[in-house]
Enzyme design. Structure first.
Site, PDB file in Angstrom:
ATOM      1  CD  GLN A 237     -47.668 -53.641  11.639  1.00 27.35           C
ATOM      2  OE1 GLN A 237     -46.584 -53.849  11.110  1.00 27.35           O
ATOM      3  NE2 GLN A 237     -48.552 -52.800  11.119  1.00 27.35           N
TER       4      GLN A 237
ATOM      5  CD  GLU B  79     -44.865 -51.957   6.530  1.00 26.28           C
ATOM      6  OE1 GLU B  79     -45.458 -50.877   6.703  1.00 26.28           O
ATOM      7  OE2 GLU B  79     -45.304 -53.035   6.926  1.00 26.28           O
TER       8      GLU B  79
END
Length: 784
Positions: free
Chosen positions: A518, A637
């Site tokens: 990421q 998340e």
């Protein structure tokens, strides 16, 4: 309680209306100044509303509801600062009598309690901290056809000097009895000590009292059980009353800080005060979750030990949270907080009084821990169900996603136990693909690699609730976290990607060909992602990317990155002009430099882009609208960072070290340990609340951020205690070995530093909660 039926809603509204008409704070001051204990007209009004008889069946003069409704009343009376001893004079007495209601004298007394004509008090406790029936020593002696009582006075009776009579617990030889002793009985002496909230705790001296035979209410072993249940219910309802006080203190503080002007702006705009109020709110949320869990245990008729433990946990949290919030509220009110004319001081006084009754927070923690340790360990994180590969077999054609949740958990746990490499349990480093490829590919072959993906794309198609179970079982078993950024980007592509992107990338994620990382954070854009400066200039069908990403997890083991880049000026908001793009890290102009973390591992990387050309076809969603794509990931998340499993594992290590060092014999450590055990339990209750909402098909809002804050900071508190308990071994890099027991200390400690930073630091989460949940104002000088 979050979901009320129509009857419960009407009941709540009626108590709120009563509080508005008859403010409890005014009544507390009036009674205090007049030296009085109870306004009987107020009590009569409460009785006429049905509150005194909420637990009494209709055929005995009550309204025949239950503990949930009593909890609503107690909570709202707490919020209204009502000084009346509602829990002590109704629920405690009624619950002690209800199982014995076959006796006509008991039925008559229940009717008089319900209609308000009799204020009764239960008198059983004789000395501090002695709450069990077995602790009482008073004897009931048969005397001239009646009764005579012999033994210590009964103590710690709320508003004893306002009671019409006492339900007295004693023993006739070894047989428990309950006796009714009217307050005007000759020889009965009541002495009362004022409490800080203007009420009283009384003692009743019965040494010279003679009672008629008709004073007997009940006799037999069932009396002890009824009394024990009554004390448990009173503790539970008093937890709800404390939470009501807490809620009032928090609401008053939020209102005051919005109005109080200092340095030209409301003090509610100061970040330090906002974070403090968020912490107050979080304590309230934890208390609500613990009390709701205990109430559900009671309503479900769970085994007495389980219900008792849940109530100890709820009372411990409610006592601690109420005092924490009320003390902070006084401080945030400044000088007004210590003025008697404001109600906030009454909140603290009421919380002090309620929290001392029936066992304070430290006592509740001690009881909870004693029971846990009698049963074994405080954490069973190392326990793995014994299994073989055959145990996980299902009937042909059975879809695991269609199984009931607990059956799904069992099947998954057994399969993991049979297939996960035992020597890789609880790995001490973040696993790259090379470290865990056997497990990654085993999951892929089973079709269990991508729990959130639809089945038609090679995933499991699990519901949100089952996804939580999936990750809980992986963590509980000690499975290394696989390189899972590919699963994340795959899920995003399924929502925002093109058919071509989905067809190209998803199969290569499933077979392990492509590993992803990421690319969000930059040197000056960590939690503040909207400040990112990596630019992408469009040239024909390509984007030319120049800039730098940092703190890229597993960057050196990845060949693809999903990243946020700036493609235009942020017009109409700082989040505008950002694009979500997929970058092949094997492209010319990409350089990856590993960053060594605290543990000496190269988990993170710095990634440099020097005019890297990326096809426009790699943009996910629309150019300049990448924030929408990225934000959906950040929201999802946070619940996983709030899972209690990581804390449970760390607590298991602390448990092992405590046993190896005999630390549980130390009272100071024992209380700190009990606090951590309950911190994890309350995290689990809160987590299960959010999972329940997912199971009901609800979308989780910003409030889920508090799970991340509490979970990661609890993890740190546990590992802090680990290092301290390790003593001379506290700096040892490898496992600490004592008496042949190996405990992972330093790895856990260093690991616990990171989660509070990742995915938006806990300070950022507090900012989110302050703005979006508490609706605290922003200062005009803040950036939008």
């Amino acid at each position: 309680m979050t979901h009320l039926d129509s009857t419960q809603t009407l009941l709540r509204d009626s108590v709120q209306a009563f509080n508005a008409r008859k403010p409890g704070a005014s009544r507390m001051r009036r009674l205090r100044d007049a030296g009085e204990r109870m306004d009987r007209s107020i009590w009569q009004e409460m009785a006429e509303s049905g509150w005194c008889g909420v637990l009494v069946p209709e055929d005995m003069g009550g309204i025949g509801l239950g503990a949930a409704e009593a909890a609503i009343i107690a909570g709202e009376l707490g919020r209204g600062l009502a000084p009346e001893p509602y829990v002590a004079a109704t629920a405690l007495v009624v619950q002690a009598l209800m199982p014995l209601a076959s006796q006509s004298a008991v039925r008559d007394l229940l009717g008089r309690i319900s209609d308000g004509s009799c204020v009764a008090a239960l008198a059983w406790q004789e000395r501090p901290g002695a709450y069990a029936p077995a602790d009482a020593g008073m004897q009931a002696l048969v005397d001239a056809g009646g009764w005579r009582l012999h033994g210590s006075s009964k103590s710690f009776i709320p508003d004893a000097d306002a009671a019409d009579g006492f339900v007295v617990y004693a023993r006739e030889e070894n047989i428990p009895v309950l006796l009714w002793v009217p307050a005007d009985t000759p020889g009965l002496r009541v002495s009362a000590a004022a409490t800080v909230d203007g009420q009283s705790l009384g003692s009743v001296d019965l040494q010279t009292v003679r009672l008629p035979a008709s004073a007997l209410l009940a006799r037999g072993t069932e009396v002890d059980r009824a009394l024990t249940d009554a004390i448990t219910l009173a503790r539970l309802l008093s937890a709800f009353e404390l939470i009501g006080v807490l809620d009032k203190a928090l609401a008053a503080t939020l209102d005051y800080t919005r109005q109080r002007i200092q340095f030209g702006r409301p003090i509610a705009t100061f970040q330090a005060l906002q974070h403090r109020m968020v912490d107050m709110w979080m304590q309230g949320q934890l208390a609500h979750a613990a009390a709701d869990h205990a109430l559900q245990q009671w309503l479900d008729g769970a085994a007495r030990p389980a219900t008792t433990q849940a109530v100890h946990a709820a009372r411990a949290r409610a006592c601690g949270a109420a005092l924490f919030v009320c003390k902070a509220a006084i401080h945030l009110h400044g000088a007004m907080g210590i003025a008697d004319e404001t109600d906030i001081g009454l909140c603290l006084k009421r919380a002090l009084s309620l929290s001392a009754w029936l066992g304070n927070a430290a006592w509740q923690r001690a009881q909870y821990l004693d029971h846990v340790l009698r049963d074994g360990r405080a954490s069973d994180d190392d326990a793995v169900p014994g299994a073989t590969a055959d145990d996980a077999n299902l009937e042909p054609g059975t879809d695991i996603a269609d199984l009931p949740d607990e059956h799904f958990r069992q099947v998954l746990a057994r399969w993991i136990a049979a297939n996960y490499p035992p020597h890789k349990r609880f790995m001490k480093k973040r696993a790259f693909f090379a470290d865990i490829s056997d497990w990654y590919l085993a999951l892929s072959r089973q079709g269990w690699l991508a729990p959130a993906w639809p089945k038609e794309h090679g995933g499991m198609g699990l519901s949100a609730a089952k996804q939580v179970i999936y990750y809980e079982e992986m963590t509980r078993h000690g499975c290394a976290r696989i390189p899972d950024h590919g699963l994340v980007v795959g899920q995003l592509l399924l929502h925002y990607g093109t058919p071509e992107q989905i067809a190209f990338h998803l199969p290569r994620i499933l077979n392990g060909e492509n590993m992803w990382c990421q690319g969000y954070s930059e040197p000056n854009a960590g939690s503040d992602l909207a400040s990112l400066r990596t630019r992408a200039e469009r040239e024909g069908n390509e984007l030319v990317i120049t800039g730098q990403k940092i703190w890229t997890t597993l960057g050196t083991g990845s060949n693809w990155m999903f990243a946020l880049v700036r493609t235009s000026k942020p017009e109409g908001g700082r989040q505008r002009g950002i694009t979500f793009v997929l970058i092949d890290l094997r492209s010319e102009g990409v350089r990856v430099r590993p960053i060594v973390n605290l543990k000496g591992e190269g988990e993170f990387s710095e990634v440099f882009f020097d005019a890297v050309r990326v096809p426009v076809g790699n943009v996910v969603g629309n150019i300049d609208d990448g924030w929408t794509v990225a934000n959906s990931l950040l929201r999802s998340e946070r619940i996983f960072f709030g899972t209690p499993r990581q804390c449970e594992h760390a607590l298991g290590q602390l448990d092992r070290l405590a046993r190896a060092t005999q630390a549980l014999n130390d009272g100071g450590f024992r209380d700190r340990y009990a606090t951590l055990v309950l911190d994890v339990r309350d995290l689990k209750s809160a987590f299960e609340y959010f999972v329940g909402r997912l199971r009901a098909g609800e979308e989780l809002g910003s409030e889920v951020s508090y799970l991340k804050v509490w979970g990661t900071e609890t993890y740190q508190r546990i590992t802090d205690e680990l290092v301290q308990l390790a003593g001379d071994y506290g700096s040892q890099q490898d496992d600490v070995c004592i008496d042949g027991i190996a405990i992972d200390v330093m790895n856990q400690y260093l690991d616990s530093r990171a989660p509070a930073i990742f995915s938006g630091s806990n300070e950022i989460q507090r900012n989110i909660l302050a703005k979006q949940i508490l609706s605290l104002p922003s200062w005009a000088g803040e950036r939008a």
